[in-house]
Design a protein around this motif. Structure first.
Motif, PDB file in Angstrom:
ATOM      1  N   PRO A 111      -7.053   0.065  -5.562  1.00 51.07           N
ATOM      2  CA  PRO A 111      -7.661  -0.190  -6.869  1.00 51.07           C
ATOM      3  C   PRO A 111      -7.169  -1.478  -7.510  1.00 51.07           C
ATOM      4  CG  PRO A 111      -6.908   2.088  -6.707  1.00 51.07           C
ATOM      5  CD  PRO A 111      -6.362   1.368  -5.522  1.00 51.07           C
ATOM      6  N   GLU A 112      -5.964  -1.928  -7.126  1.00 51.05           N
ATOM      7  CA  GLU A 112      -5.403  -3.129  -7.720  1.00 51.05           C
ATOM      8  C   GLU A 112      -4.708  -3.952  -6.637  1.00 51.05           C
ATOM      9  OE1 GLU A 112      -2.718  -0.271  -6.847  1.00 51.05           O
ATOM     10  OE2 GLU A 112      -4.130   0.086  -8.501  1.00 51.05           O
ATOM     11  N   PRO A 113      -4.661  -5.282  -6.776  1.00 49.97           N
ATOM     12  CA  PRO A 113      -3.973  -6.106  -5.769  1.00 49.97           C
ATOM     13  C   PRO A 113      -2.469  -5.883  -5.814  1.00 49.97           C
ATOM     14  CG  PRO A 113      -4.663  -7.458  -7.627  1.00 49.97           C
ATOM     15  CD  PRO A 113      -5.257  -6.096  -7.848  1.00 49.97           C
ATOM     16  N   VAL A 114      -1.811  -6.165  -4.699  1.00 46.65           N
ATOM     17  CA  VAL A 114      -0.365  -5.973  -4.585  1.00 46.65           C
ATOM     18  C   VAL A 114       0.330  -7.317  -4.423  1.00 46.65           C
ATOM     19  CG1 VAL A 114      -0.577  -3.646  -3.632  1.00 46.65           C
ATOM     20  CG2 VAL A 114      -0.528  -5.615  -2.084  1.00 46.65           C
ATOM     21  N   ASP A 115       1.654  -7.285  -4.580  1.00 46.59           N
ATOM     22  CA  ASP A 115       2.451  -8.510  -4.486  1.00 46.59           C
ATOM     23  C   ASP A 115       2.713  -8.922  -3.044  1.00 46.59           C
ATOM     24  OD1 ASP A 115       2.822  -8.692  -7.327  1.00 46.59           O
ATOM     25  OD2 ASP A 115       4.350  -7.118  -7.173  1.00 46.59           O
ATOM     26  N   SER A 116       2.780  -7.938  -2.147  1.00 47.77           N
ATOM     27  CA  SER A 116       3.079  -8.247  -0.751  1.00 47.77           C
ATOM     28  C   SER A 116       2.464  -7.183   0.144  1.00 47.77           C
ATOM     29  CB  SER A 116       4.590  -8.313  -0.505  1.00 47.77           C
ATOM     30  OG  SER A 116       4.878  -8.757   0.806  1.00 47.77           O
ATOM     31  N   VAL A 117       2.113  -7.592   1.365  1.00 50.36           N
ATOM     32  CA  VAL A 117       1.613  -6.679   2.398  1.00 50.36           C
ATOM     33  C   VAL A 117       2.473  -6.890   3.638  1.00 50.36           C
ATOM     34  CG1 VAL A 117      -0.324  -6.056   3.890  1.00 50.36           C
ATOM     35  CG2 VAL A 117      -0.741  -6.701   1.504  1.00 50.36           C
ATOM     36  N   ILE A 118       2.894  -5.797   4.265  1.00 51.96           N
ATOM     37  CA  ILE A 118       3.653  -5.877   5.508  1.00 51.96           C
ATOM     38  C   ILE A 118       2.952  -5.051   6.580  1.00 51.96           C
ATOM     39  CG2 ILE A 118       5.847  -6.256   4.321  1.00 51.96           C
ATOM     40  CD1 ILE A 118       6.572  -3.314   4.926  1.00 51.96           C
ATOM     41  N   SER A 119       3.175  -5.435   7.836  1.00 53.74           N
ATOM     42  CA  SER A 119       2.663  -4.657   8.967  1.00 53.74           C
ATOM     43  C   SER A 119       3.542  -4.982  10.169  1.00 53.74           C
ATOM     44  CB  SER A 119       1.195  -4.998   9.255  1.00 53.74           C
ATOM     45  OG  SER A 119       0.678  -4.125  10.249  1.00 53.74           O
ATOM     46  N   LEU A 178      -4.267  -9.103  -1.989  1.00 52.44           N
ATOM     47  CA  LEU A 178      -3.032  -9.673  -2.505  1.00 52.44           C
ATOM     48  C   LEU A 178      -3.252 -10.389  -3.832  1.00 52.44           C
ATOM     49  CD1 LEU A 178      -1.451 -11.266   0.701  1.00 52.44           C
ATOM     50  CD2 LEU A 178      -0.327  -9.576  -0.771  1.00 52.44           C
ATOM     51  N   LYS A 179      -2.246 -10.364  -4.659  1.00 51.17           N
ATOM     52  CA  LYS A 179      -2.257 -11.178  -5.868  1.00 51.17           C
ATOM     53  C   LYS A 179      -2.085 -12.651  -5.477  1.00 51.17           C
ATOM     54  CE  LYS A 179      -0.167  -7.632  -8.833  1.00 51.17           C
ATOM     55  NZ  LYS A 179       1.020  -7.284  -9.663  1.00 51.17           N
ATOM     56  N   PRO A 180      -2.519 -13.587  -6.307  1.00 51.96           N
ATOM     57  CA  PRO A 180      -2.245 -15.004  -6.033  1.00 51.96           C
ATOM     58  C   PRO A 180      -0.750 -15.243  -5.848  1.00 51.96           C
ATOM     59  CG  PRO A 180      -3.835 -14.792  -7.806  1.00 51.96           C
ATOM     60  CD  PRO A 180      -3.337 -13.393  -7.513  1.00 51.96           C
ATOM     61  N   PHE A 198       6.715 -13.358  14.473  1.00 55.88           N
ATOM     62  CA  PHE A 198       6.734 -12.937  13.074  1.00 55.88           C
ATOM     63  C   PHE A 198       5.975 -13.968  12.240  1.00 55.88           C
ATOM     64  CE2 PHE A 198       9.919 -10.243  14.745  1.00 55.88           C
ATOM     65  CZ  PHE A 198      10.080  -9.187  13.850  1.00 55.88           C
ATOM     66  N   TYR A 199       4.944 -13.492  11.544  1.00 55.29           N
ATOM     67  CA  TYR A 199       4.114 -14.361  10.710  1.00 55.29           C
ATOM     68  C   TYR A 199       4.444 -14.131   9.251  1.00 55.29           C
ATOM     69  CZ  TYR A 199       1.269 -15.427  14.811  1.00 55.29           C
ATOM     70  OH  TYR A 199       0.846 -15.853  16.038  1.00 55.29           O
ATOM     71  N   VAL A 200       4.568 -15.230   8.523  1.00 56.26           N
ATOM     72  CA  VAL A 200       4.770 -15.199   7.080  1.00 56.26           C
ATOM     73  C   VAL A 200       3.673 -16.055   6.469  1.00 56.26           C
ATOM     74  CG1 VAL A 200       6.325 -15.754   5.182  1.00 56.26           C
ATOM     75  CG2 VAL A 200       7.263 -14.904   7.351  1.00 56.26           C
ATOM     76  N   ALA A 201       2.733 -15.409   5.778  1.00 52.30           N
ATOM     77  CA  ALA A 201       1.596 -16.109   5.198  1.00 52.30           C
ATOM     78  C   ALA A 201       1.587 -15.895   3.686  1.00 52.30           C
ATOM     79  CB  ALA A 201       0.290 -15.598   5.799  1.00 52.30           C
ATOM     80  N   VAL A 202       1.214 -16.933   2.950  1.00 50.49           N
ATOM     81  CA  VAL A 202       1.207 -16.886   1.483  1.00 50.49           C
ATOM     82  C   VAL A 202      -0.194 -17.173   0.981  1.00 50.49           C
ATOM     83  CG1 VAL A 202       2.156 -17.883  -0.628  1.00 50.49           C
ATOM     84  CG2 VAL A 202       3.618 -17.612   1.384  1.00 50.49           C
TER      85      VAL A 202
END
Length: 256
Positions: free
Chosen positions: A106-114, A139-141, A251-255
């Motif tokens: 329902p709302e964007p989050v600060d971070s996503v992990i997998s 994701l949030k901006p 390991f990927y780190v995307a912003v």
């Protein structure tokens, strides 16, 4: 993609040696660099082995998985935690059954992990792109997307080193692999033997088949950028160093 069934109920015992502390440490280190999140979604959360400790560390967690059995085990694990340790620092968990290619909150989050190579279970490039697109949208901006996958050479190594055998008193398995080299896709065949609780000398056998595919690292990076991520870094094997020829896990780190 297929959901886990009987395997969910012996998963934790079979995967007891998995490097969960290293995944947690990698996430915390990434967040120290990028900014601490408050809300985090985990795609392919499985039995909650990362979701629950992150909630105990104070994060507002959403565990997302396709398998109702894995989620059932995760909920029970959360209930079984010592009450004094649950939701330390006012963290929380909610569990949601969704396909990661179509996940939505329902709302964007600060971070996503997998983590734990969950994305290797996505078998088509178009579906990987769908996961990336949904994650960018969710994701949030400025939010971060952290995940790991097997390097293509890791799947080749699996076929070369098979079979794998685990022989413990309560649960055992025989694990063989068959590689489709042109697609870098591997089919894992597991024969699992679980000791019957009431009859210690009898074992219940069931079969599991799991299919994973590895993707070219440069293609993965390009797909993240195409999804809209403005910054993408690729590291190797839990360490903050660029992935190289000897890397087993990317390991990927995307912003956003």
């Amino acid at each position: 993609m297929s959901s886990y069934g009987k395997f969910a109920y012996v998963y934790d015992e079979l995967m007891a040696d998995m490097p969960y502390p290293q995944w947690l440490a990698f996430a915390e280190a990434a967040w120290e660099r990028l900014g601490k999140p408050r809300t985090v979604a985990e795609l392919g959360c499985g039995t909650g082995s990362l979701t629950i400790p992150l909630a105990e560390a104070g994060y507002q967690m959403t565990g997302i998985d396709l398998s109702p059995d894995m989620l059932a085990v995760a909920r029970q694990k959360m209930e079984d935690r010592p009450r004094g340790r649950r939701f330390m620092r006012e963290g929380s968990v909610r569990w949601i059954r969704q396909d990661m290619r179509e996940w939505e909150l329902p709302e964007p989050v600060d971070s996503v992990i997998s983590f734990c190579d969950s994305l290797n279970y996505i078998l088509e490039e178009s579906d990987i792109s769908a996961v990336f697109g949904r994650t960018f949208k969710g994701l949030k901006p400025g939010g971060s997307f952290l995940f790991d996958v097997h390097h293509p050479r890791t799947l080749v190594r699996y076929e070369e080193e098979q079979p794998f055998i685990m022989d413990d008193p309560s649960v055992s398995y025989i694990w063989t692999c068959e590689l489709d080299a042109p697609r870098t896709e591997i089919e894992h065949h597991l024969s699992i033997f679980v000791q019957e609780e009431r009859e210690g000398d009898r074992y219940r056998r069931f079969e599991e088949t799991h299919v994973q595919r590895a993707y070219d690292p440069q293609w993965m990076e390009a797909a993240l950028l195409e999804a809209g991520f403005r910054e993408v870094q690729v590291y190797g094997d839990f360490e903050w160093r660029p992935a190289g020829d000897d890397t087993q896990r990317l390991f990927y780190v995307a912003v956003k």
